[in-house]
Scaffold this active site. Structure first.
Site, mmCIF file in Angstrom:
data_model
loop_
_atom_site.group_PDB
_atom_site.id
_atom_site.type_symbol
_atom_site.label_atom_id
_atom_site.label_comp_id
_atom_site.label_asym_id
_atom_site.label_seq_id
_atom_site.Cartn_x
_atom_site.Cartn_y
_atom_site.Cartn_z
ATOM 1 N N GLU A 251 0.830 -1.199 0.000
ATOM 2 C CA GLU A 251 0.000 0.000 0.000
ATOM 3 C C GLU A 251 0.863 1.247 0.000
ATOM 4 O OE1 GLU A 251 -2.883 1.349 -0.374
ATOM 5 O OE2 GLU A 251 -3.659 -0.617 -0.913
ATOM 6 N N SER A 382 7.477 0.978 13.065
ATOM 7 C CA SER A 382 7.671 2.180 13.878
ATOM 8 C C SER A 382 8.445 3.217 13.074
ATOM 9 C CB SER A 382 8.448 1.830 15.145
ATOM 10 O OG SER A 382 9.810 1.588 14.811
ATOM 11 N N GLU A 384 11.065 4.616 13.738
ATOM 12 C CA GLU A 384 12.501 4.302 13.716
ATOM 13 C C GLU A 384 12.794 3.278 12.623
ATOM 14 O OE1 GLU A 384 10.673 4.732 16.552
ATOM 15 O OE2 GLU A 384 11.610 6.703 16.710
#
Lengths: 399, 385
Positions: A251, A382, A384
């Site tokens: 996506e 995340s 990070e």
């Protein structure tokens, strides 16, 4: 180089705007506008209204209900939806398990699941994360051991044991798509399979996890000797990691929550107009005004970046700039929820106020929303992890 | 919305890139050029003229190439990639742009043809010691009538003001700000040039009963022309900054790959690579806004976007670039360590140039302030007109 949408795309945008502002149940849109939690029934009603019009799963193959839209048209669909206070189709169905089944499932499994998945007749839950497998998802430990002696048709059954966690809205789930370890003897990525499990099976237990906003959004899902027919395996055994990567990377439209963040900021600005002492406008406070103007400009830059990414996405592969959208998109989403708390000021404390309270509803929900959206920079890889992808894939910085 | 260049635009980009990367093969070459007055290289300027670059935005009947904002953007970005000191934005886009917008047919033909050929380098004398970023002139006043006018007052700092072959001066007239042409040998004109921190040049330009020729209609208020042309130059500066930021980031990532400490390349340290990732995010977001501003400007020529919309887009671009330029410039030096502080190494010069552009034609705070003034006029910012 060209600024304007083509006549065709402009007409498409108008069509989407009209649909979303007239064909989705008003109570659904009001609930989203109030920044309140939607019920299961509201989410289902919204998806079914879209599916009846054939626009619930435009990213799927056309033969399974998808649309032959350009990436730009899908972007417009997604933006107009959010600007109209319409919740996007349940991602577990529309963006996750549906595309995986359509790409890798057998004809039989497609026919069995895809129509019901598009229409939200089946509510899917996601069974990926585990207590010891977060960003390091491939270290998951839930096992599925094949027992060839049981089940119908001689295919046998898998016996599943383990624990999944952070299962969003798992309390509503009919089925759960899971990553399970089917071969513990090989490299960790190579022994994982993609298995569909009926959540009403004996041995499946769903336990709520209360979050810092006081809400019940995520769950633990336990599997104790759960017997799963082998025909519920998607694709090939031990290829699940490839399917998971496809799922997480396929996506790029809608990676960044542009429309909803724009709408929330617009709402915050409107709220600010009477939120000063004695009903005065906080927009006359230069610090508030500067912060809002700056956020508007950052969100514009994000939206334009999303448009650049969709414009360059003909090859169907994940665009590395998707990481920019996820990273910056969630930062801005969080910044706007934080702004709302600041605008509410002391009224932000009245989160538990009920009927008879003099505190406006938008002030009451400000802090729970702020706390809730701390999740955005953690889920979906995340931020990070996104920085790691940008540094490694785009900049070639490999430690 | 389409951000792609067509094949002719790509060819222009490649040609300008080839010329400039040859002219400024190392940062030492640039350093040597900027040490000598006028701070840029005459040969490179002539080569740009031969390529048609210096007449790019001007109409063909005025001696230009009849190209548009997209082509200007391409050149500005290439200038920025090597931080070429040639004053493309200052002399062609800004000073030349004012003549193109305000000049009579005769003035346009005479001046713009010469600019395009590289024989005349104009400068816009506008900033006054007390004007900050205002677009009106107050410290320099014009008096006279018909074709006979004189100017009094001081402009400073005027970028390229000492070397300029022609000054385009903004001055207070009855009812607004007019534009005037002043020749370098005019009576009562004193120009005191000096270097700027980015290797450029600026000047104090003093007028004492100095003869001047009105640009366009005598004594008319040219505020709208100034605002529109400044917006074009702000957007072009945005592209120049994009080029500079891209090189600053690339130089930094190359350094992280090659420089070793503790026996390993610096890119082993996530504390550094994450910061490089954030620099990339800043660059891409700025690129989106600046490119969009150019699209808004492109549409102004067909009347589908208004002057106000272009000015707002320019402010949005300038704000985004101001933030990104500071972030990328500061981090580029920090991630290099001590070497980034030296004049011999390139990356510090990129930060200097980004800082200079930031403070020309309005810095981020100035443009944020402008955006604040229209904050209540819209519910959301829609990038489509």
């Amino acid at each position: 180089m060209k600024l304007q949408l083509s006549d065709e795309d402009a007409a498409f945008r108008e069509e989407m705007h009209t649909f979303f502002t007239t064909q989705i149940p008003q109570d659904v849109r009001d609930t989203v506008a109030a920044r309140r939690e939607l019920s299961k029934e509201q989410i289902v009603a919204s998806v079914q209204a879209m599916n009846a019009a054939g626009i619930a799963v435009p990213n799927w193959p056309v033969e399974w209900g998808g649309k032959d839209w350009t990436p730009l048209q899908r972007h417009i669909w997604h933006e107009e939806m959010q600007l109209a206070n319409v919740p996007p189709p349940l991602p577990f169905n529309a963006s996750m398990v549906g595309p995986v089944i359509a790409a890798f499932g057998s004809q039989e499994i497609k026919e069995r699941f895809l129509p019901k998945t598009a229409n939200l007749d089946i509510w899917w839950s996601q069974g990926f994360s585990e207590p010891d497998a977060g960003s390091d998802l491939a270290s998951l430990r839930t096992t599925a051991v094949r027992d060839p002696s049981t089940g119908s048709g001689g295919a046998g059954e898998y016996v599943v044991n383990g624990q999944k966690t952070w299962t969003t809205l798992g309390q509503y789930g009919d089925w759960i798509f899971t990553l399970v370890r089917t071969d513990p003897s090989v490299k960790k990525q190579a022994g994982i399979s993609f298995l569909l499990i009926d959540m009403s099976s004996p041995g499946v237990t769903v336990r709520p996890i209360e979050l810092i906003d006081g809400g019940h959004e995520v769950n633990e899902v336990w599997f104790e000797n759960v017997r799963v027919p082998a025909e519920n395996l998607v694709g090939e055994e031990n290829k699940g990691w490839d399917y998971a990567k496809f799922l997480l990377g396929n996506e790029r439209v809608g990676v960044a929550p542009v429309g909803s963040t724009k709408r929330t900021l617009s709402q915050a600005k409107e709220y600010a107009k009477t939120a000063g002492p004695g009903g005065t406008s906080l927009l006359d406070d230069p610090l508030v005004a500067a912060q809002i103007a700056d956020l508007e400009n950052e969100i514009l830059a994000l939206e334009l970046t999303a448009l650049r990414v969709v414009a360059n996405s003909a090859d169907g592969k994940p665009h590395p700039a998707s990481s920019v959208l996820k990273l910056r998109g969630t930062e801005l989403q969080q910044a706007v929820t934080e702004l709302f708390v600041d605008l509410a000021g002391p009224l932000a404390l009245a989160s538990g106020a009920g009927e008879g309270s003099d505190v406006p509803d938008l002030a009451r929900v400000a802090t729970p929303n702020y706390l809730n959206f701390r999740k955005a920079s953690i889920y979906g890889g995340s931020n990070e992890v996104q920085r790691q992808i940008i540094a490694g894939t785009i900049l070639g910085l490999r430690g | 919305m389409d951000f792609q260049l067509d094949s002719e635009q790509e060819a222009l980009r490649d040609a300008v890139r080839a010329l400039l990367t040859k002219a400024y093969d190392t940062s030492e070459t640039r350093r040597a050029v900027t040490k000598q007055d006028p701070g840029w290289d005459d040969k490179t300027w002539r080569q740009l003229a031969e390529m048609g670059v210096l007449g790019l935005p001007f109409a063909e009947e005025d001696g230009g190439m009849g190209a548009g904002p997209a082509e200007v953007a391409i050149v500005a970005e290439e200038i920025g990639r090597v931080i070429a000191p040639e004053p493309f934005v200052e002399a062609v886009v800004l000073a030349g742009g004012l003549v193109a917008a305000a000049g009579t047919a005769e003035q346009r033909a005479e001046i713009l043809g010469a600019v395009a050929e590289g024989g005349l380098v104009p400068a816009f004398a506008h900033t006054e010691p007390a004007s900050r970023y205002e677009l009106t002139a107050t410290g320099v006043t014009a008096s006279g009538s018909g074709d006979s006018w004189t100017l009094d007052g001081v402009k400073e700092p005027v970028l390229g003001g000492a070397r300029a072959d022609l000054l385009i001066v903004s001055a207070a007239v009855d009812g607004g700000t007019g534009l005037f042409l002043v020749k370098p040998d005019a009576d009562g004109l004193t120009r005191t040039g000096y270097a700027t921190f980015d290797g450029g040049r600026a000047a104090r330009v003093a007028f004492d009963d100095t003869p001047a020729t009105p640009l366009g209609e005598a004594g008319a208020d040219q505020s709208d022309v100034i605002a529109a042309t400044v917006a074009q130059a702000q957007i072009a500066y945005g592209h120049e900054s994009l080029g500079a930021m891209e090189t600053a980031l690339r130089t930094t990532t190359e350094y992280l790959k090659t420089r070793k400490q503790f026996g390993v390349p610096l890119m082993t340290f996530q504390a550094l690579t994450f910061r490089a990732a954030d620099m990339y995010v800043s660059l891409e977001l700025a690129r989106s806004t600046v490119s969009w501003a150019t699209l808004v400007l492109l549409d102004a020529s067909t009347g589908s976007t208004s002057a106000d919309e272009v000015a707002e887009a320019a402010s949005r671009a300038k704000l985004q670039v101001s933030k990104a330029g500071r972030h990328i410039g500061q981090e580029a030096i920090q991630l290099h360590g001590g070497i980034g502080m030296t004049a011999e190494y390139s990356v510090g010069h990129y930060m200097s140039r980004l800082t200079a552009i930031d403070h020309a034609l309005g810095d981020g705070r100035h443009h944020l302030n402008r955006l604040v003034s229209t904050l209540g006029d819209h519910s959301v910012v829609d990038p489509l007109p």
